[in-house]
Design a protein around this motif. Structure first.
Motif, PDB file in Angstrom:
ATOM      1  N   PRO A 141      37.007  31.267  45.981  1.00 45.77           N
ATOM      2  CA  PRO A 141      38.413  30.842  45.964  1.00 45.77           C
ATOM      3  C   PRO A 141      39.068  30.899  47.340  1.00 45.77           C
ATOM      4  O   PRO A 141      40.124  30.312  47.545  1.00 45.77           O
ATOM      5  N   TYR A 142      38.451  31.599  48.284  1.00 44.86           N
ATOM      6  CA  TYR A 142      39.042  31.748  49.616  1.00 44.86           C
ATOM      7  C   TYR A 142      38.649  30.610  50.557  1.00 44.86           C
ATOM      8  O   TYR A 142      39.461  30.141  51.352  1.00 44.86           O
ATOM      9  N   GLY A 144      36.647  27.781  49.350  1.00 42.10           N
ATOM     10  CA  GLY A 144      36.361  26.541  48.642  1.00 42.10           C
ATOM     11  C   GLY A 144      34.925  26.087  48.786  1.00 42.10           C
ATOM     12  O   GLY A 144      34.576  24.968  48.407  1.00 42.10           O
ATOM     13  N   TYR A 316      48.453  23.825  50.418  1.00 45.96           N
ATOM     14  CA  TYR A 316      47.184  23.780  51.143  1.00 45.96           C
ATOM     15  C   TYR A 316      46.826  25.178  51.663  1.00 45.96           C
ATOM     16  O   TYR A 316      47.694  26.041  51.838  1.00 45.96           O
ATOM     17  N   GLN A 317      45.529  25.358  51.916  1.00 49.96           N
ATOM     18  CA  GLN A 317      45.039  26.663  52.367  1.00 49.96           C
ATOM     19  C   GLN A 317      44.034  26.461  53.495  1.00 49.96           C
ATOM     20  O   GLN A 317      43.168  25.583  53.420  1.00 49.96           O
ATOM     21  N   ARG A 335      47.707  30.705  53.538  1.00 49.87           N
ATOM     22  CA  ARG A 335      47.962  30.071  52.241  1.00 49.87           C
ATOM     23  C   ARG A 335      49.329  29.399  52.212  1.00 49.87           C
ATOM     24  O   ARG A 335      50.175  29.626  53.078  1.00 49.87           O
ATOM     25  N   LEU A 393      41.628  23.493  52.633  1.00 51.24           N
ATOM     26  CA  LEU A 393      41.554  23.174  51.209  1.00 51.24           C
ATOM     27  C   LEU A 393      42.850  22.519  50.754  1.00 51.24           C
ATOM     28  O   LEU A 393      43.938  22.890  51.220  1.00 51.24           O
ATOM     29  N   ARG A 397      42.240  23.370  45.700  1.00 52.54           N
ATOM     30  CA  ARG A 397      41.212  24.219  46.301  1.00 52.54           C
ATOM     31  C   ARG A 397      39.903  23.463  46.529  1.00 52.54           C
ATOM     32  O   ARG A 397      38.815  24.027  46.424  1.00 52.54           O
TER      33      ARG A 397
END
Length: 471
Positions: A141-142, A144, A316-317, A335, A393, A397
């Motif tokens: 999850p961090y 992608g 977006y991340q 994040r 991401l 994600r």
């Protein structure tokens, strides 16, 4: 006194006899030796039937006759049925004829030579692809990216090679000497003493190399057949002053996009080392599913429905790493990045990650920034150069923009508008067809460290429109 010559004569006579005997023995053995090429095909097929798939393929490369014999369908059918048939309680390996009869639906007589070899290779590759797809399924999850990329590299037996090509067409293939796995990328290095002359070279191909036959429970055979998958092609005529990003007392380094670093000896202007920086995004696919001349094509992107286009990009991340020679200077995740729809400059959408005017967002870099290099004789450290890994991401994600590339810090003539810092300002820039990266750093003399005071991504409008299916 007289015995001396007599002893010598006797010894000499004995040695002559021994030499004569050896000569007779060698003559007799040479007459009895049988060349493999002169053996009947039936005997060679019997010998080949004891080989496994890897050695059988290698034997087929010895000569034209061996190639045709090594395509024998009876032998390959036995290998195929042994590897892919259902498990049986009787582990005894049957003969070729028994195996042919026992496997229902499989035939030999009505198939062309080499049919079962092709079937075996195709199914072997499919089984490896299936295993890799299962390993690469869980996503972090961090970042992608697949969580088990490193395990997938181990299972596939993946390595990398560079193909140096001369103007005459002659090729030099070099396997990688060293590699280091980072959080979101892998750095692969080549060095040695036997580099070809740079003046004769025109292009460099970067390829992934995998064993044709891979058993996840066994290490791949060193001399087995390999599959080459072209990742990128580089023009070595671009090793000019415009692509040079740094130097020390021994080497000067050049950056060729995407992600290639070429080191040249200062004195001779010949190759010292080559370093490739490969992002994990689709790395396994790009390194295994292409051919030696055609790169792997990424699957077509299914556009996402933008349910709130009036708000621009949102949610977006970004995960960014800055490292060099195994030392990480920056590793951070940002994040809830967003930008307004109307924030467009020269065909790019501006996405601010670290605001120049907000001191609370400024981050220190750990250690003195530089890029470590080594060969089999020398090593060194080039200041103000590093590798930057970017993983952006989208709101779902999914990887939107990924890169891994060498960069350098260049002194800024005048700092940007904003707070005044007590230190020299440096710029770090990167650009490709999908976007640009601009970072500003300040050297704080009192604490002897860099602070990153601004980080901005410029995303191509064409890339965004394609992502949302608005072309």
């Amino acid at each position: 006194f007289r015995k001396g010559p007599g002893v010598k004569s006797s010894a000499g006579h004995t040695s002559v006899k021994q030499y004569a005997r050896r000569g007779q023995h060698s003559e007799k053995s040479s007459n009895c030796s049988i060349s493999l090429d002169r053996m009947p095909s039936e005997i060679l097929l019997k010998i080949f039937s004891y080989l496994d798939a890897v050695n059988l393929l290698c034997a087929g490369c010895a000569s034209r006759r061996f190639y045709h014999l090594a395509n024998d369908n009876f032998i390959w059918l036995r290998i195929y049925s042994t590897v892919f048939s259902p498990k049986r309680s009787n582990w005894k390996v049957n003969s070729v004829e028994e195996t042919t009869v026992s496997v229902s639906g499989l035939s030999v007589e009505d198939k062309e030579a080499g049919y079962w070899k092709k079937e075996f290779i195709a199914k072997q590759i499919t089984s490896v692809k299936t295993a890799l797809a299962q390993v690469l399924q869980p996503v972090s999850p961090y970042t992608g990216l697949p969580v088990k990329t490193k395990e997938a590299l181990r299972i596939s037996g993946l390595g990398w090679a560079i193909v140096l090509r001369e103007k005459s067409g002659k090729e030099y293939i070099m396997q990688h000497v060293d590699l280091s796995l980072n959080d979101t990328s892998v750095t692969v290095v080549w060095y040695g003493k036997n580099w070809p002359c740079l003046a004769t070279l025109t292009t460099l191909d970067l390829c992934g190399v995998t064993p044709v036959f891979m058993d996840r429970h066994k290490p791949p055979a060193k001399n087995g057949p390999r599959w080459h998958s072209l990742i990128a092609k580089y023009d070595l005529s671009h090793l000019t002053e415009s692509t040079m990003i740094g130097c020390d007392r021994l080497v000067q380094i050049f950056c060729l996009h995407p992600g290639l670093l070429v080191g040249l000896w200062k004195k001779e202007e010949e190759l010292a080392f080559v370093m490739a920086n490969l992002h994990f995004h689709h790395l396994v696919e790009r390194s295994t599913l292409g051919s030696a001349s055609v790169p792997y094509e990424l699957p077509l992107h299914s556009p996402f429905l933008d349910d709130s286009p009036e708000y621009g990009l949102h949610g977006y991340q970004l995960h960014v790493d800055m490292h060099g020679g195994g030392v990480f200077y920056l590793c951070g995740t940002f994040r809830n990045l967003f930008t307004k729809k109307g924030c467009i400059e020269d065909g790019y959408v501006k996405l601010v990650v670290i605001n120049f005017k907000n001191n609370r967002e400024h981050l220190p870099l750990i250690g003195k920034v530089g890029l470590a290099w080594k060969t089999n004789i020398f090593d060194g450290f080039i200041k103000s150069c590093s590798i930057v890994d970017i993983t952006l991401l989208d709101e779902h994600r999914k990887p939107f923009w990924c890169l891994s590339s060498p960069v350098c810090m260049r002194s800024a003539a005048c700092p940007s508008d904003g707070p005044n810092f007590l230190g020299q300002t440096y710029y770090v820039d990167y650009m490709d067809t999908e976007g640009r990266v601009h970072a500003e750093l300040v050297w704080i003399e009192e604490t002897e460290e860099y602070f990153i005071v601004s980080l901005v991504l410029y995303l191509s409008v064409a890339k965004i429109n394609h992502w949302f299916g608005q072309n």
